[in-house]
Design an enzyme around this catalytic site. Sequence first.
Site, PDB file in Angstrom:
ATOM      1  N   LYS A 214       0.825  -1.211   0.000  1.00 13.60           N
ATOM      2  CA  LYS A 214       0.000   0.000   0.000  1.00 13.60           C
ATOM      3  C   LYS A 214       0.863   1.266   0.000  1.00 13.60           C
ATOM      4  O   LYS A 214       2.081   1.221   0.153  1.00 13.60           O
ATOM      5  CB  LYS A 214      -0.960  -0.019   1.197  1.00 13.60           C
ATOM      6  CG  LYS A 214      -2.099  -1.012   1.005  1.00 13.60           C
ATOM      7  CD  LYS A 214      -3.115  -0.960   2.135  1.00 13.60           C
ATOM      8  CE  LYS A 214      -4.287  -1.908   1.870  1.00 13.60           C
ATOM      9  NZ  LYS A 214      -5.266  -1.918   2.973  1.00 13.60           N
ATOM     10  N   ARG A 248      -2.844  -9.732   5.590  1.00 13.35           N
ATOM     11  CA  ARG A 248      -3.401  -9.880   4.237  1.00 13.35           C
ATOM     12  C   ARG A 248      -2.358  -9.373   3.257  1.00 13.35           C
ATOM     13  O   ARG A 248      -2.011  -8.188   3.267  1.00 13.35           O
ATOM     14  CB  ARG A 248      -4.705  -9.082   4.141  1.00 13.35           C
ATOM     15  CG  ARG A 248      -5.399  -9.153   2.783  1.00 13.35           C
ATOM     16  CD  ARG A 248      -6.661  -8.294   2.801  1.00 13.35           C
ATOM     17  NE  ARG A 248      -7.357  -8.323   1.521  1.00 13.35           N
ATOM     18  CZ  ARG A 248      -7.080  -7.527   0.483  1.00 13.35           C
ATOM     19  NH1 ARG A 248      -6.099  -6.623   0.613  1.00 13.35           N
ATOM     20  NH2 ARG A 248      -7.754  -7.611  -0.639  1.00 13.35           N
TER      21      ARG A 248
END
Length: 272
Positions: A214, A248
């Site tokens: 991210k 995740r």
Amino acid sequence: MRIGQRDFRTKGHTYVMGILNITPDSFSDGGKYNELDKALFHVEEMIKQGMDIVDVGGESTRPGYTMVSEQEEIDRVVPVIEKIKSQFDIPVSLDTYKSEVARAGIAAGADMINDIWGLKYDEKIADVIAQAQIPCCLTHNRKEAVYKNLIEEILWDLESSLDIAHKAGIADDRIIIDPGVGFGKSYENNLEIIDRIQNFHSLGYPLLLGASRKSVVGMGLDLPVAERMEGTLVTTVYGVKKGVMFVRVHDVKENVRAVKMTEAIRDGYKHG
């Protein structure tokens, strides 16, 4: 916690959730696995690398994403879920915040719903999850990254998601919490969440950390998406040390190894 046909420990071990994006426009791997054969090959690959559960998503949730219709999302994810369940012995999480997509995915065999809006986008999704008696992950999200006291406000917002879950009849032992790295947060907000993620244990539920590739990693290292694996591994180590139940991730093999080594340092000598 039971997810599908597998029992997961809620404390003492961190499991790896592998990401499978069935989308043309996801920020990291858009278009890479949106053909059925490629998707199934990638699932098989991640299972061999040590993945514990696969998270299937049919709509990109990157910043500035384009929303797709419920039917289009269903058409993307249902055939993949059905094939995964018929070919592999792996629990399947469905990444959606739309009730009809959740309903169709559960009918296809999804074992868990991962809702990036914490049950707040679609008022019907909590009932769908409750009726199916499956676990869910409630993620913190906001439309704007405006906070006076970040951790306290996220806790308040998550408590309201928990209220929705309880009113619908979702059992406590079927709830996972995600503080929402990358969702309605600034770069500094995301760093603080990762550093202080242990604060969210106060809610009394297992935690999931989703920081893989991210912007928080990209901005911290000034690197493009394809070069963010090492930075992601650092967030995974933080997650393990702070007691999260799931990380995740996109890069399963490397993160499984990072979890294993971190747990060995944390726990191994205690039994010597």
